[in-house]
Write an enzyme that holds these catalytic residues in place. Structure first.
Site, PDB file in Angstrom:
ATOM      1  CG  HIS A 108     -15.065 -26.510 -10.261  1.00 58.85           C
ATOM      2  ND1 HIS A 108     -16.181 -25.946  -9.698  1.00 58.85           N
ATOM      3  CD2 HIS A 108     -14.065 -26.311  -9.371  1.00 58.85           C
ATOM      4  CE1 HIS A 108     -15.883 -25.439  -8.516  1.00 58.85           C
ATOM      5  NE2 HIS A 108     -14.591 -25.636  -8.296  1.00 58.85           N
ATOM      6  CG  ASP A 109     -19.211 -26.293 -11.893  1.00 59.26           C
ATOM      7  OD1 ASP A 109     -19.970 -27.066 -12.497  1.00 59.26           O
ATOM      8  OD2 ASP A 109     -18.588 -26.605 -10.859  1.00 59.26           O
ATOM      9  N   GLY A 161     -13.689 -21.401  -9.638  1.00 58.63           N
ATOM     10  CA  GLY A 161     -14.892 -22.083 -10.090  1.00 58.63           C
ATOM     11  C   GLY A 161     -16.076 -21.153 -10.288  1.00 58.63           C
TER      12      GLY A 161
END
Length: 259
Positions: A119-120, A137
């Site tokens: 994520h991200d 992340g």
């Protein structure tokens, strides 16, 4: 162009020139651009945007919920650009509300089998992820990098443009642009000379990068003083990018190994 055995949510927007293979599942709020090929047994969840002329191979998981305990089902996104190749069993997660809210992947990247992009993350263009390379992340990987097989990158790290990691490298700090890293934990080896020559970088730039690496990352005097001195005297764009990357590092730079 959509196999009748595929399961496509009514809200998904798939260009008429795209291909969707058998037993692929495409969820709500997914957009797929022109001439993108999605093979069989792929799962794509939304919100996810996929550009044009991508190739996504079987058993890839695209746009699934992030592996983050803070995530509570917020409508975060995954954005994928154009002409990427995503091979078997790769996993690409959406963003989180506590992060950027989206994971972004640029253009012309090769993402080999079993790669994980969490994520991200922000991925630039022309990046090669060898088999089973994994990003935690909030990682940034800039243009033209090559991550060797089984490379691991700690959360919030940056990998600078045209950097290279060896097989099994574990990065717990930032890897500057144009540099080589190897080992667990990884150490800086030097400038990625072979890779830069293959990409057409001028010999004068490669030589200047080598000098900057030696003076700044292997030198014994104060690093801030060395960076300021080199910035004042150099007009080589690649050297300035290297030095400015080091100056703006939040996690710190990987340590240099023995020469």
């Amino acid at each position: 162009m959509i196999d009748p055995r595929a399961d496509v949510h009514p809200s998904a927007e798939i260009d008429s020139t795209a291909h969707v293979g058998a037993f692929t599942v495409i969820g709500a709020n997914v957009r797929i651009g022109s001439d993108t090929w999605v093979g069989p047994h792929v799962v794509i969840q939304g919100p996810t945007e996929i550009g044009r002329e991508n190739r996504i191979y079987q058993f890839a998981s695209i746009g699934e919920a992030p592996q983050d305990r803070s995530y509570r089902g917020e409508p975060t996104r995954l954005v994928i650009g154009d002409r990427n190749v995503i091979r078997e069993c790769a996993t690409l997660s959406r963003g989180t509300e506590r992060g950027r809210g989206e994971t972004v992947i640029g253009h012309d990247n090769l993402i080999m089998a079993y790669v994980h992009i969490a994520h991200d993350c922000i991925i630039g263009n022309d990046v090669i992820f060898s088999n089973a390379a994994s990003l935690a992340g909030h990682v940034e990987v800039q243009d033209g990098c090559t991550l060797g097989g089984f490379t691991l990158v700690h959360q919030f790290c940056r990998v600078g443009a045209h950097a290279f990691t060896s097989m099994g490298a574990a990065l717990n700090r930032d890897l500057p642009p144009y540099c080589l890293a190897s080992g667990n934990y990884a150490r800086l080896i030097g400038i990625n000379k072979v890779g830069l020559r293959r990409k057409g970088f001028a010999e004068e730039s490669i030589h200047a990068l080598h000098r900057a690496f030696t003076e700044v990352l292997r030198g014994r005097s104060d690093r801030k003083t060395r960076i300021a001195s080199l910035l004042a005297e150099t007009d080589v764009a690649e050297v300035r990018r290297l030095l400015e990357f080091i100056q703006t590092s939040a996690r710190g730079i990987l340590r240099a190994g023995r020469s």
